[in-house]
Design a protein around this motif. Structure first.
Motif, PDB file in Angstrom:
ATOM      1  N   GLU A 325      32.736 -14.420 -47.990  1.00 50.10           N
ATOM      2  CA  GLU A 325      32.113 -13.705 -46.864  1.00 50.10           C
ATOM      3  C   GLU A 325      32.954 -13.881 -45.605  1.00 50.10           C
ATOM      4  O   GLU A 325      33.356 -12.920 -44.961  1.00 50.10           O
ATOM      5  N   GLY A 326      33.233 -15.137 -45.288  1.00 45.02           N
ATOM      6  CA  GLY A 326      33.998 -15.417 -44.085  1.00 45.02           C
ATOM      7  C   GLY A 326      35.384 -14.808 -44.154  1.00 45.02           C
ATOM      8  O   GLY A 326      35.834 -14.134 -43.232  1.00 45.02           O
ATOM      9  N   PHE A 327      36.028 -14.979 -45.291  1.00 42.57           N
ATOM     10  CA  PHE A 327      37.401 -14.487 -45.416  1.00 42.57           C
ATOM     11  C   PHE A 327      37.436 -12.974 -45.238  1.00 42.57           C
ATOM     12  O   PHE A 327      38.240 -12.433 -44.486  1.00 42.57           O
ATOM     13  N   MET A 328      36.520 -12.285 -45.922  1.00 46.08           N
ATOM     14  CA  MET A 328      36.530 -10.816 -45.853  1.00 46.08           C
ATOM     15  C   MET A 328      36.273 -10.344 -44.428  1.00 46.08           C
ATOM     16  O   MET A 328      36.866  -9.370 -43.976  1.00 46.08           O
ATOM     17  N   ALA A 329      35.383 -11.044 -43.727  1.00 49.56           N
ATOM     18  CA  ALA A 329      35.119 -10.658 -42.339  1.00 49.56           C
ATOM     19  C   ALA A 329      36.407 -10.732 -41.535  1.00 49.56           C
ATOM     20  O   ALA A 329      36.756  -9.825 -40.780  1.00 49.56           O
ATOM     21  N   TRP A 330      37.165 -11.813 -41.757  1.00 53.57           N
ATOM     22  CA  TRP A 330      38.408 -11.972 -41.009  1.00 53.57           C
ATOM     23  C   TRP A 330      39.458 -10.979 -41.473  1.00 53.57           C
ATOM     24  O   TRP A 330      40.065 -10.265 -40.684  1.00 53.57           O
ATOM     25  N   ASN A 334      36.865  -6.138 -39.178  1.00 54.06           N
ATOM     26  CA  ASN A 334      35.749  -5.364 -38.646  1.00 54.06           C
ATOM     27  C   ASN A 334      35.145  -6.155 -37.491  1.00 54.06           C
ATOM     28  O   ASN A 334      34.613  -7.251 -37.683  1.00 54.06           O
ATOM     29  N   THR A 335      35.258  -5.575 -36.278  1.00 59.82           N
ATOM     30  CA  THR A 335      34.825  -6.308 -35.080  1.00 59.82           C
ATOM     31  C   THR A 335      33.455  -6.941 -35.260  1.00 59.82           C
ATOM     32  O   THR A 335      33.252  -8.112 -34.998  1.00 59.82           O
ATOM     33  N   TYR A 336      32.517  -6.116 -35.751  1.00 62.65           N
ATOM     34  CA  TYR A 336      31.126  -6.559 -35.802  1.00 62.65           C
ATOM     35  C   TYR A 336      30.964  -7.662 -36.838  1.00 62.65           C
ATOM     36  O   TYR A 336      30.302  -8.672 -36.604  1.00 62.65           O
ATOM     37  N   GLU A 337      31.613  -7.464 -38.011  1.00 63.45           N
ATOM     38  CA  GLU A 337      31.468  -8.456 -39.075  1.00 63.45           C
ATOM     39  C   GLU A 337      32.156  -9.753 -38.673  1.00 63.45           C
ATOM     40  O   GLU A 337      31.631 -10.844 -38.881  1.00 63.45           O
ATOM     41  N   ARG A 338      33.297  -9.617 -38.039  1.00 66.71           N
ATOM     42  CA  ARG A 338      33.989 -10.823 -37.571  1.00 66.71           C
ATOM     43  C   ARG A 338      33.081 -11.607 -36.647  1.00 66.71           C
ATOM     44  O   ARG A 338      32.885 -12.801 -36.791  1.00 66.71           O
ATOM     45  N   TYR A 339      32.497 -10.886 -35.687  1.00 69.32           N
ATOM     46  CA  TYR A 339      31.648 -11.580 -34.729  1.00 69.32           C
ATOM     47  C   TYR A 339      30.510 -12.272 -35.464  1.00 69.32           C
ATOM     48  O   TYR A 339      30.227 -13.451 -35.263  1.00 69.32           O
ATOM     49  N   GLN A 340      29.883 -11.540 -36.384  1.00 75.99           N
ATOM     50  CA  GLN A 340      28.736 -12.082 -37.107  1.00 75.99           C
ATOM     51  C   GLN A 340      29.121 -13.323 -37.910  1.00 75.99           C
ATOM     52  O   GLN A 340      28.495 -14.371 -37.786  1.00 75.99           O
ATOM     53  N   MET A 341      30.207 -13.203 -38.689  1.00 75.92           N
ATOM     54  CA  MET A 341      30.532 -14.268 -39.645  1.00 75.92           C
ATOM     55  C   MET A 341      31.246 -15.438 -38.985  1.00 75.92           C
ATOM     56  O   MET A 341      30.986 -16.589 -39.298  1.00 75.92           O
ATOM     57  N   LEU A 342      32.179 -15.110 -38.096  1.00 78.27           N
ATOM     58  CA  LEU A 342      33.068 -16.166 -37.605  1.00 78.27           C
ATOM     59  C   LEU A 342      32.648 -16.708 -36.241  1.00 78.27           C
ATOM     60  O   LEU A 342      33.055 -17.796 -35.850  1.00 78.27           O
TER      61      LEU A 342
END
Lengths: 476, 1055, 195
Positions: A325-330, A334-342
C-alpha cells in the motif's frame, strides 16, 4: 436385552492415539467424552457466569439497537465526510473472523489435514455466529433499515431492481450465500452426531428434540456414500466461496475512488487478513474451551501449534499488504494517495491507531516464529487476543482514516465513535458469546463421527505397523 | 416568465379598490383583491353556510390544506390579538383570482429594506403565500441580484417567534385599547405642542414615513417634539462626513464601473452599504478580461478585520484604524490636499508611494472610499482626495439627500434622547422598529446592565414600541405593537440613488402586524388610516384619478417608480483645517466592533438560515468569536476556542477567540448581534443563548474601535464550530489563479501549486511535476469537448447519447467564475430557501452534519504544501455545488438505484428509493452530498410549512440529498419549451432557466443553462480558455466547471 | 453366544410362522468395520442383493460391497451450479437492460464485468443447495419411521457397532438359511427385524 447389549456396547473397539489425538482413544471413548459434555455434564458455575455476562451484553445490544431505530443513525458518530464508522469496521471485522471456520472445514478437509477434525465443528459454529453478527451491521447502518429488503432482487410491478454494479449489492449476495452455505455445511456435518445424541439420550423429550434434526439418520452405508460425496463437494465449493466473500468485501472499498480504498492489493490481503483474524479467534476460543471441558486429548498442543503457524504466515502476508500500500502510493505519485498513505496515516490525526495497528499485526506476530512461544498456551492466547484487536484496528484505519481526509481539504473532518457505537459493538460480542455458550451445551463441540473416522484411520495405521492379527480374530 | 405574472397586479380594477378604501375607516384586513374590491361573489362566499366550508377543511387537497394551515396560524394571531374577526381572515379560493393557477407561482415586485435603504425584489408567491425572494433586474440597487439577508427575510416573515399581539406592560391587550390610549395621549400632547414627545427610528428613506413625520412634527401637531435617529450599524459617519465636507446634506454615490483604481480605507463596500449589490456587479465586470475591458480594475484595500472586500482586493494590507487614518492623511497630502488638520499623522510605507502613483496615473478614473467604521473627518478627507483626483462627477457624484431628516432643531442623536429622559423631559417615547435596550451604546443605560440598575426607558411614563419581535425593548416598554414584515405591509422606500419603490404586501399580516405609518397616522388623524391609502396619498400628488391608477399600476409592476431618482446636487468642499481629527487612544490592543457577516446587527439573530450560514472568512457558525491575528494569538498563548476576558472601562466580557489569518496585529474584532438571552427579555427560540453580547462593551466614543481594553487569558475553553476542516490547499490543484499579465501571456491559466499567485510557466511546470490534472497533462478535456465518445470505449446508452452529442434536447451545465465570486454567500441562502434545506443546529454542525447543498470553500494561499497561511494571505473562494459528473462515482455504488443519471446529464437523487447506506457520499470526491442523520426538517411548526417551496419535496430521516441544479425549475422550463415547440422538442433556450444560486448571485459568477444551445452563456463559458474542472484527473467529467481567477496586482508592489 | 441366539428365537414368533410381510430382515452385528465389509462382500457373492450396512462412521468400501454403484450427487451439484450462475447473469442483464434501464455512472446498461461477482455467488448458492438437498432426497431423508430401528441394540449403530441387514424382500431370503449364513460370517449376534 438392552443391558445385554449395553454390556456388549461397552466392549471396546478401535483403539488409537497420536499427537493429534491424546490418550488411548476408541470409538466408545470419543463418543462418550464428547457426547457426555452435552448429555450428562451438569451446568458448571463458570459456564453460568460466562453465559450471564454474555447475555447481559446481548441485552445492552438490544437496547442500543432500539434506540437506533427510534432516533436514527445520528446517534452514532458517523458524519460527512466519514459516512461509515464502527458499523462497517465491525462488519468487516466479524466477517473476517467468520472465515476461519469454513476455511478450516473446507480447505483443510480437501488438503486431507486430519488435525482439522477436532476443531472444525466449533470453528464452523464460530463462523455462523460471527457472520450473524456481521450481517446485522449492514442492516443497522442504513438510514432507513426498515427498507433493507429493497436490496433484495424482488420482482415488482414498478420494475425496480437493485443496482447490480454496486459492491454493496455484491455484499448482499456474497454474505447471504456465505451464511447459507456455512449453515448447510455445518448442519450436514451435524446430522450423524445428532443421530448419536438421539440414540444416547435417555430423557424421551430430549430424545425427540435430537431426533427431529437428525432426520431419521440410520448410518446406512448407501447414505454414508452419498453423504461423503455431498460433504466433499460442499467443501469444494465452499473453498472458492470463502475466498470470494472477503474479496467482495474488499471490493466495497476498492471500487470506491477514495485514496486509501482504491487499491488493487486489497482483495488478496483482505482474504489473508480474514484467515489471520479467523484463526486468532479460533485460538482465543479453543484454548479456554478445551481446558474447561477437558478436551485436551482432542484439541492438542499440536493443533494450537499448527494454528499459530497459520497466524504467522497470514500475519506476514498482511504486513506485506501494508508495505505494498505504502509503496504503491509513493511509486504511483498520486498526490492524494501519497498524502493519505505517507503523511496522514503515520503522522496525521489518527496516527496512534495506525501505529498501534502496526504493533499488533506486524510486530507482535513475529513472536510466533519461536516454538517456545507457540507452545506456551497462555502467551499464545494473549497473542491471539492482540491479533483480534489489531485486525479491528486495521479496518478502523482503512474506513475512517481514508474517509476523514480525501480530495478536497475543505471537507476534511474527524470521526469518533459515540457511546452508542461502543454499546452496539460490545453488544454484538455479547450476541456472539451467548450463541457460543449455548452451542457448546446443546451440540457436540467436536464432530463425533469424524473423530470415530480419525480413530479408525489411526487404528488402521497402527494395525499396518504392527501386523497384528486380523481384527475378526479378536472377537470373542 | 415573470413579465406575464408580474403584470397581473395591474390588471385589477384599482380605482374601484381605491374608492372602497377612501370610503372605509378603521383598520382594513383583506386577503385577496376580490375581498378588497368586495365583489358580490366574494360577499356570497364570505357568508357561506359553515358546514360547506367544514367539508372543505377536511379535504386534504394541497390548496385547501394550505388554507387550513393559513387558517391555523391566522386564527392563532387573531386569538392572541383578541381580534375576533376570523371571517375577515380566512377566505378559501372558491373561485381563484385572476392569473392564479394552482402550481404556477406569481411574481410580485416589491422592495427589501436594510438600514432604511431599499433594494428591489421580485417575490414568488404560491397561492397567496410568498415562498422565495429574488432580485428585481430593473431596480438600480439590485440589478436582479439579492444579498443573503434579503434571501433569508422570507424566513423572518414566517418566524413563529415573531411578536403576535399588542401588549400593555407585558400583558396581552388589544389594538383598540392601544388606539384609545394613543388618542388620549394625542389630546394631552396636542395641548403641549408635543413637548414631551420623542420619536426614535432608524434611517428613514420611506417618503410616506417621512411625510407623516413632517406632519407630526409640523406646527399643527407636535412642533416641540424631537425625532431621534439611531442605528447600531448604519450610515451615520458617512452622512456626517458629507455634511462635514460639503456643509450640506447630500447623498454621495460612487461608480465602481467607471473606476480603474479603487482604494478602500476599511470600506467593505461588497457586503455593507445601500449599493453593495451594484458595486459587486460592477467590480466583477471590471475584473473580467476581454476586449471591452482593456485595463481591468485594480482594488487596494487597507482594513483591520479581514472582509470579503479585502479578500477580493488585488492588494490588501491589515492595518489598525489609526494607521488607516494616517494612510488617508498621507494620500491627501500626496494628491495635493493642502489644508490638513495639524493633528493628522502620516504613514511611511514603500507601497504607499506606489499606490499614490497609481492613483495619480488614473486621475478621474480612480476612487477612494472610506468605510462607515471611519470617523466623519476621514470621510471628509476622502471627499477632498476624490476631488483632488478629479473623480467628482466621474466616479463619485453628489445627489439630493435620500434619507429623511428631521426639521432643523428637531433632530437628535440617541445620546441626546438619553439625556432628555434622564432630565425627565420625555413623557411619551415612540420607538418605531428600533431595539435600543439591546443595541444602544452601553453607557447610555437603555439596558439594565452596568451603572443603571434598571432600564432608562422605565423613567418614561409612556413608551410605545413597534417591533417585529417581542424583544428586549418590548419588555420595558409600556405598549408593544407587533410590526408588520415588509412582505405583509404596504409601504415605500428609496434606494441608494433615491429611486423609490412601492412595497406591496404578498400576504395579510400573519400576526396582525402594523406599520410605522399606521401608528403615525393615528397621531395625526386620531385614527389609523390603512398604510395602503397612506402610501397612495404620498404618491398621488396632483395626478388625476385615472393618471394615478396608471402610474400606480406601472410602479407596482416595475418595482421602481419612474424617474424618482434623487436629482444631482452641486456641492463645494469646505476647508478641512478646522475639522476635529480623531485622537489616537492608548493601550496595546485595539478593540474593533463590526457587524456580523450573517447576523448583522442582531436583527437576524432568530433566523436559523443565517445563524447556520458559515461566516465568509472564518467559516464559523452559530457564534461570534473574537477575531485575532496569529501573532497576537501566539503572544497571548491562545488557540481557537480559548476564552478571553476583555475589560473595557469597568465592563467585562468573556468571549472565545478565533485566529483569523490576515487580521491586523494587536487588534481584536468583536462582531455584533449575538448574546441575546431570555433573561434580557429576548423571546427568540433560535437566537437566545447563542454567542456573546458584544454590545455590552460598545460605547459612543468606542462605537467602531477603541483602545484601552484589558486582555486576560482565562484558561477556559469554548467549543467553536467551523464548517471547513482545513484552510489550505496542501498543494492541490483546486483553485486556479493567475494575473491579467499571465492571461495575456497564455489565457489557459494552469494549475497553481499551493494556490500561490505566481507566474504561469512556473505554475505549469510545477503542476506537471505534481502530476496535477491540467487538461493537457491528463488528456482529459474538462468540459467534455467530445461528449459522444464513451470513456472506456463504449457509447453512452440511449437516450443519453443523443442529448450528450448535442443532437437534441438539453445538456445542462454550470460554469462558476472564480474571478467574479466574492464569497458573499447569497447563493447558499438562496439555495436553502429554494430547496427546503433544513437547519440542523450548532451541535450537529459540530459533528459535521450541516445540510447546505451549496457550500463556499475558502482557501488561504500558502508558500508551500505544508505551510500555514501567512500573516496576510491571499484568500480564494470556491462555491461547490454538486458537480453532476457524467461518470458519477456516487451512482456506481448505490445498491438501490436511488441516485442515477438523467438523459439531460443530471445526477438525480431519488429520495423515495434511498435506504441510506451513505456509500454515495463516501465515494463523492467533492463531498457535496448531505445526509439526514435525524429528522432534521421541522414538519410540525405550522408557519414554517407555509414557507416551503411546494415544488421541492421535504426530506425525511435517513435519506441522502444534494444539489439538483434546481431540477424543479428545469422541469418547468422544459415543459414550457415543449408546449411552445411545434414538434414537441423539449430543448430549452440556452439561458431561459436560472438556478436559485445563479439568480441570487450579485456578480453573476454562476452561469447555468443548456449547453446544447451553442449561443448560451454557459456554452460560451465552457469554451473560455480559463475553463477547468475540479479534480479532472479523476475522470468524473463534471458538468460544473470553473473559470480560473485573475488578479491585477501592481507589479511595482509585487517586485 | 448360542444361548443368546435362543433367547432371540424365543423372543420372536417361531420363524416358520414368520412371513415376509411382517419381517423386514435379519440383522447381524459386528464390532470392527473391516468385519462388516468382509461380511457384506461374502453376502453379495452368496447372491444376496437386498441388504444394507449400518455404521457409526463412513466405512470405506461397505457400500460398494453391497453392490451400490453410483450416487448421482455430483451430477446434481454440477447442474445446480450452472443453473445458478446462468440465472444470476440473466437476472442482472434483464433487470438493467430490459426491465428498467437506468444510466448509472455513464456505464453501459449491460456492464457485464460488474455482474460477475453476483453470478458467481448464485452459482455457488445453487450448487450448495443441490448438494445438500440432493443428498437428502436421494437418501429418502428426512424419514419419520424405519423398521431397522426395531432391531435390538441398533442404537449402537450410531456409536460403536457395525451392522449388516439382509432384507426379507430379497428373493434369496429365508429365515433359517439366511440366519445360518450370517452366523457363518462370524457375526456377533443375529436378530430378526420386524416391520
Amino acid at each position: 436385552m438392552a443391558q445385554v447389549h449395553s454390556t456388549h456396547g461397552h466392549e471396546d473397539n478401535g483403539h488409537a492415539s497420536s499427537e493429534i489425538l491424546g490418550g488411548h482413544q476408541s470409538y466408545t471413548t470419543v463418543t462418550d467424552t464428547i457426547a457426555d459434555v452435552v448429555l450428562k455434564r451438569p451446568l458448571g458455575k463458570a459456564w453460568l457466569f460466562g453465559f450471564a455476562i454474555s447475555f447481559a451484553l446481548l441485552m445492552m445490544f438490544l437496547f442500543a439497537v432500539t434506540n437506533l431505530l427510534v432516533r436514527g443513525i445520528g446517534i452514532w458518530g458517523v458524519n460527512i465526510p466519514v459516512g461509515w464508522g464502527f458499523d462497517i469496521v465491525n462488519f468487516v471485522w466479524w466477517i473476517g473472523i467468520g472465515h476461519a471456520g469454513t476455511l478450516i472445514s473446507a480447505i483443510l478437509l480437501l488438503l486431507k489435514q486430519d488435525w482439522r477434525t477436532s476443531i472444525n465443528r466449533f470453528a464452523e459454529a464460530m463462523t455462523l455466529f460471527a457472520v450473524a453478527c456481521a450481517g446485522l451491521y449492514p442492516l443497522m447502518h442504513m438510514g432507513r433499515p426498515w427498507l433493507f429488503y429493497w436490496l433484495m432482487p424482488l420482482p415488482n410491478t414498478m420494475a425496480l431492481w437493485p443496482q447490480f454494479r454496486s459492491p454493496l449489492e455484491f455484499d448482499v449476495f456474497a454474505v447471504s450465500t456465505y451464511a447459507t452455505v456455512s449453515l448447510l455445511f455445518w448442519y450436514v456435518g451435524l446430522i450423524p452426531d445428532l443421530a448419536t445424541l438421539r440414540d444416547r439420550a435417555t430423557n424421551p423429550l430430549i430424545k425427540k428434540l435430537y431426533a427431529i434434526p437428525a432426520l431419521g439418520w440410520r448410518g446406512s452405508a448407501i447414505h454414508w456414500h452419498r453423504y461423503r460425496t455431498a460433504y466433499l463437494l460442499l467443501a469444494g465449493i465452499a473453498t472458492p466461496l470463502v475466498v470470494s466473500v472477503h474479496t467482495i468485501v474488499a471490493l466495497d472499498f476498492t471500487i470506491g475512488i477514495i485514496p486509501g480504498w482504491h487499491t488493487t492489493v486489497f482483495p488478496p490481503y483482505f482474504v489473508a487478513g480474514a484467515i489471520f483474524s479467523g484463526f486468532a479467534m479460533v485460538a482465543t476460543l479453543a484454548i479456554p474451551l478445551r481446558s474447561y471441558f477437558g478436551l485436551k486429548d482432542y484439541i492438542t498442543d499440536k493443533h494450537l501449534d499448527n494454528m499459530a503457524k497459520v497466524m504467522l504466515v497470514t500475519g506476514l502476508i498482511v504486513t506485506y499488504g501494508y508495505m505494498i500500500e505504502g509503496f504503491m502510493a509513493w511509486y504511483g505519485a498520486n498526490t492524494y494517495e501519497r498524502y493519505q498513505m505517507l503523511v496522514d496515516r503515520p503522522t496525521g490525526a489518527y496516527k496512534h491507531d495506525w501505529w498501534l495497528l502496526i504493533l499488533c499485526n506486524c510486530v507482535m506476530t513475529q513472536l510466533l516464529w519461536f516454538k517456545s512461544i507457540r507452545n506456551n498456551i497462555i502467551l499464545l492466547w494473549l497473542i491471539s487476543l492482540v491479533i483480534n484487536v489489531g485486525m479491528w484496528l486495521e479496518r478502523y484505519v482503512i474506513v475512517v482514516i481514508s474517509l476523514h481526509s480525501d480530495f478536497l481539504p475543505s471537507s476534511w473532518g474527524m470521526y469518533h465513535g459515540t457511546v452508542w457505537d461502543y454499546m452496539t459493538f460490545y453488544g454484538t460480542i455479547g450476541l456472539f458469546m451467548t450463541l457460543m455458550f449455548l452451542f457448546v451445551r446443546i451440540l457436540p463441540a467436536i464432530s463425533i463421527a469424524e473423530m470415530r473416522e480419525l480413530v479408525h484411520e489411526l487404528h488402521e495405521r497402527d494395525e499396518a505397523r504392527t501386523q497384528a492379527t486380523p481384527p475378526a480374530a479378536r472377537t470373542v | 416568465m415573470s413579465n406575464r405574472t408580474r403584470s397581473d397586479f395591474g390588471s385589477q380594477d384599482l380605482s374601484e379598490l381605491r374608492r372602497k378604501l377612501a370610503g372605509s375607516s378603521g383598520p382594513q384586513y383583506w386577503r385577496s383583491l376580490e375581498e378588497l374590491a368586495g365583489t358580490e361573489e366574494f360577499e356570497r362566499y364570505l357568508h357561506r353556510e359553515f358546514p360547506e366550508q367544514a367539508a372543505e377543511w377536511h379535504d386534504p387537497v394541497g390548496r385547501r390544506q394550505f388554507l387550513q394551515l393559513m387558517g391555523a396560524s391566522l386564527a392563532l394571531a387573531g386569538v392572541s390579538g383578541c381580534v375576533v374577526r376570523p371571517e375577515d381572515k380566512i377566505v378559501p379560493y372558491v373561485k381563484a383570482p385572476e392569473h392564479v393557477v394552482p402550481g404556477k407561482p406569481l411574481y410580485y415586485a416589491s422592495a427589501a429594506v436594510q438600514e432604511g435603504y431599499g433594494s428591489g425584489i421580485l417575490v414568488e408567491s404560491h397561492l397567496g403565500r410568498p415562498t422565495k425572494v429574488e432580485g428585481n433586474p430593473s431596480h438600480p440597487a439590485s440589478l436582479g441580484a439579492t444579498d443573503l439577508f434579503t434571501q433569508a427575510s422570507i424566513l423572518n416573515l414566517y418566524d413563529p417567534d415573531r411578536s403576535q399581539s399588542v401588549t400593555l406592560n407585558g400583558h396581552l391587550t388589544s389594538w383598540d385599547a392601544l388606539l384609545n390610549a394613543l388618542i388620549d395621549l394625542r389630546t394631552v400632547q396636542l395641548a403641549k405642542k408635543g413637548a414631551g414627545v420623542r420619536f426614535l427610528t432608524g434611517t428613514v428613506t420611506s417618503p410616506t414615513v417621512a411625510r407623516l413625520m413632517d406632519q407630526v412634527l409640523g406646527p399643527k401637531f407636535f412642533p416641540q417634539a424631537r425625532w431621534h435617529q439611531y442605528e447600531p450599524v448604519g450610515h451615520a459617519n458617512r452622512r456626517a462626513g458629507i455634511r462635514l465636507a460639503t456643509g450640506t446634506d447630500a447623498e454621495a454615490v460612487h461608480h465602481i464601473d467607471k473606476a480603474d483604481v479603487v482604494v478602500s480605507l476599511d470600506a467593505d463596500f461588497l457586503s455593507w452599504g445601500p449599493s453593495k449589490l451594484r458595486d459587486a456587479r460592477n467590480l466583477a465586470i471590471r475584473r473580467e478580461p476581454g476586449p471591452e475591458n482593456k485595463n481591468p480594475i485594480r482594488l487596494y484595500v487597507v482594513e483591520p478585520t479581514p472582509s470579503i472586500t479585502g479578500a477580493t482586493a488585488d492588494h490588501r494590507w491589515p492595518l489598525s484604524s489609526e494607521e488607516i487614518q494616517a494612510v488617508a492623511a498621507t494620500l491627501a497630502r500626496a494628491v495635493g490636499v493642502s489644508d490638513l488638520p495639524s493633528a493628522a499623522t502620516e504613514l511611511k510605507a514603500p507601497w504607499l508611494a506606489t499606490l499614490v502613483a497609481d492613483l495619480q496615473k488614473s486621475k478621474g478614473k480612480s476612487l477612494v472610499l472610506a468605510g462607515e467604521t471611519q470617523p466623519p473627518a476621514i470621510h471628509a478627507l476622502v471627499h477632498a482626495i476624490n476631488q483632488a483626483l478629479g473623480n467628482v462627477g466621474q466616479t463619485l457624484t453628489y445627489h439630493e439627500p435620500v434619507a429623511a431628516l428631521a426639521p432643523e432643531g428637531q433632530s437628535g442623536s440617541i445620546s441626546e434622547l438619553a439625556d432628555d429622559i434622564r432630565a425627565g423631559r420625555v413623557e411619551a417615547l415612540f420607538i418605531l422598529g428600533n431595539n435600543p435596550v439591546y443595541d444602544a451604546p452601553s453607557e447610555l443605560g437603555f439596558a439594565a446592565t452596568g451603572a443603571e440598575s434598571s432600564s432608562l426607558l422605565l423613567k418614561v411614563p409612556t413608551v410605545v414600541h413597534l417591533g417585529l419581535f417581542n424583544d428586549e425593548t418590548a419588555q420595558v416598554s409600556t405598549w408593544h405593537i407587533p410590526e408588520a414584515h415588509f412582505l405583509e405591509s404596504w409601504g415605500d422606500v428609496r434606494a441608494f440613488d433615491g429611486s423609490a419603490t412601492i412595497i406591496q404586501p404578498l400576504i395579510a399580516p400573519l400576526y396582525g402586524g402594523r406599520t410605522a405609518s399606521e401608528v403615525l397616522s393615528t397621531l395625526i388623524d386620531g385614527t389609523p388610516l390603512p398604510s395602503r391609502s397612506l402610501v397612495e396619498d404620498t404618491w398621488r400628488g396632483n395626478r388625476s384619478d385615472s393618471d394615478f391608477t396608471a402610474f400606480w399600476t406601472k410602479s407596482l409592476h416595475d418595482g421602481v417608480i419612474a424617474d424618482s431618482a434623487a436629482k444631482p446636487k452641486s456641492v463645494s468642499l469646505k476647508p478641512l483645517a478646522d475639522i476635529s481629527w480623531p485622537k489616537a487612544g492608548t493601550g496595546k490592543y485595539e478593540l474593533l466592533f463590526r457587524p456580523d457577516p450573517t447576523i448583522w446587527d442582531g436583527s437576524h439573530s432568530n433566523n436559523g438560515w443565517l445563524q447556520e450560514l458559515p461566516k465568509p472568512m472564518t467559516r464559523v457558525v452559530w457564534d461570534n468569536p473574537a477575531l485575532i491575528s496569529k501573532k497576537t494569538a501566539d503572544q497571548e498563548g491562545l488557540k481557537d476556542g480559548d476564552i478571553l476576558k476583555l475589560t473595557l472601562n469597568g465592563r467585562i466580557l468573556k468571549v472565545p477567540v478565533w485566529v483569523n489569518p490576515g487580521h491586523a496585529e494587536d487588534a481584536i474584532t468583536l462582531t455584533l448581534g449575538f448574546g441575546r438571552s431570555e433573561d434580557a427579555g429576548y423571546r427568540g427560540r433560535v437566537g437566545a443563548g447563542v454567542g456573546f453580547d458584544t454590545y455590552s462593551l460598545r460605547t459612543q466614543n468606542g462605537f467602531w474601535s477603541t483602545r484601552g481594553v484589558l486582555v486576560e487569558k482565562t484558561g477556559e475553553n469554548y467549543p467553536l464550530y467551523s464548517t471547513q476542516g482545513h484552510n489550505t490547499m496542501v498543494g492541490r490543484d483546486l483553485i486556479r489563479t493567475g494575473t491579467h499579465a499571465d492571461y495575456a501571456h497564455d489565457p489557459t491559466i494552469g494549475p497553481t501549486p499551493y494556490g500561490v499567485v505566481m507566474h504561469h510557466e512556473a505554475a505549469g511546470d510545477h503542476g506537471a511535476a505534481n502530476g496535477h490534472g491540467h487538461a493537457e497533462e491528463t488528456g482529459i478535456t474538462p468540459h467534455g469537448a467530445d461528449p459522444a465518445k464513451g470513456l472506456i470505449g463504449f457509447e453512452y446508452p440511449e437516450p443519453y447519447r443523443r442529448r450528450n452529442d448535442g443532437e437534441l434536447g438539453n445538456r445542462w451545465g454550470m460554469s462558476i467564475n472564480l474571478n467574479a465570486c466574492i464569497g458573499c454567500a447569497a447563493c447558499v441562502v438562496a439555495c436553502q430557501a429554494e430547496n427546503n434545506i433544513p437547519v440542523v443546529g450548532k451541535d450537529q454542525v459540530g459533528r459535521g452534519r450541516e445540510m447546505h447543498w451549496l457550500r463556499i470553500d475558502r482557501y488561504y494561499a500558502t508558500e508551500s504544501r505544508d505551510a500555514e497561511p501567512s500573516a496576510n494571505p491571499a484568500t480564494h473562494f470556491q462555491p461547490i455545488p454538486c458537480m453532476h459528473c457524467e461518470t458519477a462515482p456516487c451512482e456506481m455504488v448505490c445498491p438501490v438505484e436511488a441516485t442515477s443519471h438523467s438523459a439531460e446529464g443530471l445526477n438525480e437523487m431519488t429520495y423515495n428509493r434511498c435506504v441510506g447506506t451513505r456509500y454515495c457520499s463516501n465515494n463523492c470526491p467533492y463531498k457535496v452530498r448531505r445526509f439526514n442523520f435525524f429528522q432534521y426538517s421541522d414538519q410540525l411548526t405550522e408557519s414554517l410549512k407555509l414557507q416551503r417551496n411546494p415544488d421541492v419535496s421535504v426530506r425525511t430521516r435517513g435519506v441522502m440529498e444534494k444539489c439538483t441544479y434546481c431540477v424543479q425549475r428545469l422541469t418547468k422550463a422544459r415543459i414550457e419549451a415543449q408546449i411552445k415547440s411545434p414538434d414537441g422538442n423539449d430543448a430549452v433556450p440556452g439561458d431561459a432557466v436560472a438556478t436559485a444560486c445563479q439568480q441570487a448571485c450579485p456578480t453573476r459568477a454562476i452561469v447555468f443553462g443548456n449547453m446544447n444551445d451553442r449561443s448560451s452563456a454557459v456554452a460560451k463559458a465552457k469554451e473560455d480558455p480559463r475553463n477547468y474542472s475540479l479534480l479532472a484527473e479523476l475522470n468524473t467529467r463534471p458538468r460544473t466547471t470553473y473559470l480560473a481567477k485573475l488578479t491585477n496586482p501592481n507589479t511595482a508592489i509585487e517586485a | 453366544m448360542s444361548d443368546i441366539a435362543t433367547i432371540h428365537e424365543s423372543s420372536h414368533s417361531p420363524s416358520s410362522a414368520a412371513t415376509a410381510g411382517e419381517v423386514y430382515g435379519l440383522i447381524a452385528e459386528f464390532i470392527e468395520p473391516n468385519d462388516v465389509v468382509r461380511a457384506a462382500r461374502r453376502a453379495y457373492r452368496a447372491g444376496y442383493r437386498k441388504m444394507d450396512g449400518y455404521s457409526p462412521l463412513p466405512v470405506a468400501g461397505l457400500a460398494e460391497a453391497i453392490g451400490f454403484k453410483k450416487n448421482r450427487v455430483a451430477t446434481l451439484v454440477l447442474i445446480g451450479g450452472v443453473t445458478g450462475a446462468c440465472s444470476g447473469m440473466f437476472m442482472q442483464w434483464f433487470a438493467s437492460t430490459v426491465h428498467y434501464p437506468l444510466i448509472i455512472a455513464g456505464r453501459p446498461y449491460a456492464s457485464w464485468p460488474s455482474f460477475v461477482p453476483i453470478t458467481f455467488e448464485l452459482g455457488i448458492l445453487f450448487a450448495a443447495f443441490s448438494a445438500v438437498f440432493g443428498m437428502l432426497i436421494l437418501n429418502g431423508l428426512p424419514q419419520h419411521y424405519h423398521p431397522i430401528f426395531n432391531a435390538p441394540g441398533f442404537d449402537l449403530a450410531s456409536q460403536n457397532r457395525f451392522f449388516l441387514c439382509i432384507e426379507a424382500t430379497d428373493p434369496k431370503f429365508h429365515l433359517t438359511q439366511t440366519r445360518e449364513f450370517l452366523e457363518s460370517l462370524g457375526a456377533r449376534n443375529i436378530s430378526l427385524v420386524e416391520h
